[in-house]
Motif scaffolding. Sequence first.
Motif, PDB file in Angstrom:
ATOM      1  N   GLU A 238       0.671  -1.173  -0.308  1.00  0.00           N
ATOM      2  CA  GLU A 238       0.395   0.147  -0.474  1.00  0.00           C
ATOM      3  C   GLU A 238       1.257   1.140  -0.239  1.00  0.00           C
ATOM      4  OE1 GLU A 238      -4.218   1.675   1.639  1.00  0.00           O
ATOM      5  OE2 GLU A 238      -3.026  -0.257   2.783  1.00  0.00           O
TER       6      GLU A 238
ATOM      7  N   ASN B  65       1.573   1.782  -3.696  1.00  0.00           N
ATOM      8  CA  ASN B  65       0.983   2.735  -4.129  1.00  0.00           C
ATOM      9  C   ASN B  65       0.381   4.433  -4.013  1.00  0.00           C
ATOM     10  OD1 ASN B  65      -0.338  -0.267  -5.347  1.00  0.00           O
ATOM     11  ND2 ASN B  65      -1.620  -0.524  -2.980  1.00  0.00           N
ATOM     12  N   TRP B  66       0.775   4.703  -3.263  1.00  0.00           N
ATOM     13  CA  TRP B  66       0.448   6.023  -2.774  1.00  0.00           C
ATOM     14  C   TRP B  66       1.624   6.806  -2.705  1.00  0.00           C
ATOM     15  CZ3 TRP B  66      -0.586   4.916   3.584  1.00  0.00           C
ATOM     16  CH2 TRP B  66      -1.838   4.773   3.477  1.00  0.00           C
TER      17      TRP B  66
ATOM     18  N   LEU C 212      -1.197   5.584  -7.406  1.00  0.00           N
ATOM     19  CA  LEU C 212      -2.880   4.850  -7.879  1.00  0.00           C
ATOM     20  C   LEU C 212      -3.273   4.992  -7.556  1.00  0.00           C
ATOM     21  CD1 LEU C 212      -1.893   2.817 -10.039  1.00  0.00           C
ATOM     22  CD2 LEU C 212      -1.505   1.227  -8.113  1.00  0.00           C
TER      23      LEU C 212
ATOM     24  N   VAL D 261      -6.337   2.353  -7.584  1.00  0.00           N
ATOM     25  CA  VAL D 261      -6.240   0.722  -7.245  1.00  0.00           C
ATOM     26  C   VAL D 261      -7.818   0.189  -6.669  1.00  0.00           C
ATOM     27  CG1 VAL D 261      -6.063  -1.483  -5.334  1.00  0.00           C
ATOM     28  CG2 VAL D 261      -4.650   0.705  -4.988  1.00  0.00           C
TER      29      VAL D 261
ATOM     30  N   ILE E 132      -6.421  -6.057  -5.748  1.00  0.00           N
ATOM     31  CA  ILE E 132      -5.876  -6.334  -5.466  1.00  0.00           C
ATOM     32  C   ILE E 132      -6.470  -7.766  -5.743  1.00  0.00           C
ATOM     33  CG2 ILE E 132      -4.251  -6.954  -3.735  1.00  0.00           C
ATOM     34  CD1 ILE E 132      -5.259  -4.170  -3.116  1.00  0.00           C
TER      35      ILE E 132
ATOM     36  N   VAL F  93      -1.290  -5.927  -8.220  1.00  0.00           N
ATOM     37  CA  VAL F  93      -2.178  -4.552  -7.856  1.00  0.00           C
ATOM     38  C   VAL F  93      -3.048  -4.109  -9.519  1.00  0.00           C
ATOM     39  CG1 VAL F  93      -2.687  -2.547  -6.773  1.00  0.00           C
ATOM     40  CG2 VAL F  93      -0.978  -4.137  -5.622  1.00  0.00           C
TER      41      VAL F  93
ATOM     42  N   GLY G  69      -4.333  -0.697 -11.630  1.00  0.00           N
ATOM     43  CA  GLY G  69      -5.027   0.726 -10.910  1.00  0.00           C
ATOM     44  C   GLY G  69      -4.541   1.059 -12.145  1.00  0.00           C
TER      45      GLY G  69
ATOM     46  N   LYS H 284      -2.643   5.494 -12.423  1.00  0.00           N
ATOM     47  CA  LYS H 284      -1.905   6.923 -12.241  1.00  0.00           C
ATOM     48  C   LYS H 284      -2.444   7.890 -12.570  1.00  0.00           C
ATOM     49  CE  LYS H 284       2.732   5.266 -12.982  1.00  0.00           C
ATOM     50  NZ  LYS H 284       3.746   4.539 -12.145  1.00  0.00           N
TER      51      LYS H 284
ATOM     52  N   THR I 279      -1.770   0.869 -15.181  1.00  0.00           N
ATOM     53  CA  THR I 279      -0.306   0.195 -14.223  1.00  0.00           C
ATOM     54  C   THR I 279      -0.723  -0.727 -13.390  1.00  0.00           C
ATOM     55  OG1 THR I 279       0.051   2.590 -13.650  1.00  0.00           O
ATOM     56  CG2 THR I 279       0.741   0.390 -12.638  1.00  0.00           C
TER      57      THR I 279
END
Length: 318
Positions: free
Chosen positions: A213, A216-217, A221, A223, A226, A235, A237, A239, A245
Amino acid sequence: MLHEVETNVSKSVFQDYSDGEKQTYALFGKSGLFLAPKHANFVSRFILHSTKKDSVVLDCFAGSGSTAHAVIATNQLDHGQRKYIVAEMGQHFETLIVPRLKKVVYATDWKEGKPKVRNTGTSHAFKIVQLEGYEDTLNSLNLRRAPEQEAALAKGGETVQDEYLLGYFLDVESAGSKSLLNLAEFRDPFSYKLNIATSSAGETQEITIDLVETFNWLLGLKVKHIDAAKGFLTVTGEKRAGGRTLIIWRTLSSDLVVNNVALDKFLTKMVVNPADTEFEFIYVNGAHTLNDPHNKVHLIEESFQRLMFDNTSFENLT
């Protein structure tokens, strides 16, 4: 004109500041849990005046948790879908705020720490995120200093020691510490741990950190999905600046050939070919032999370190 306003008209000054102490006493059956807490009904008035039913309410100083309580209560009142984000650094986050939210979700009316009517609340979920603190970083530093260095520092005096700590110390001696990103630990990314300070002075507890996670931050992203399989976690998602991605986390062995064979089989099972254009960005931890004609496959370790420490880039959140 005021008669054309669809929502309530707010006063510029509130003189009827409600006593939140009565509310926290009703919830917990104890007084003095927090200095001058606000009553949730007081905060609800601001929420009703300034938000839509699907708004996100942010409170950077959560205090006793009145804002989150108010959002829940307001949603129960008008069947809204508002969300809240609250931040707090005090120990009362765990001892007051979290229990308070659990209580108000379970029942709407309490007296002396007990619900008047049970199961009158609503379905609810909230996520707790703990950010690494300064003390946690210090507790997780691993220093490498030779006896000769120790002797030289002892002779140099306080000024020399300060200059050393601000320069060479962080750049070299503590390089590779988990708090400063130990990339070798990314071989088993689901077991990355830091020494986190507990409520007892000077004591720490080894806590598993959520690298997935955090990354991801760092990427910014959004999301979408998952999925976990044996030894792998993916994962997918997009951007913020655009670009579909795919992030692949895997547990690595010491055999590079075995790792790459497992990765190829996993991608084949996912029906993903890095040479295709389904994803604009693909991130994977550990060395790989993927066919990458479009240069879109990136090492998680390199991107993680760059995004975490180079605050001038942030890859433009792309």
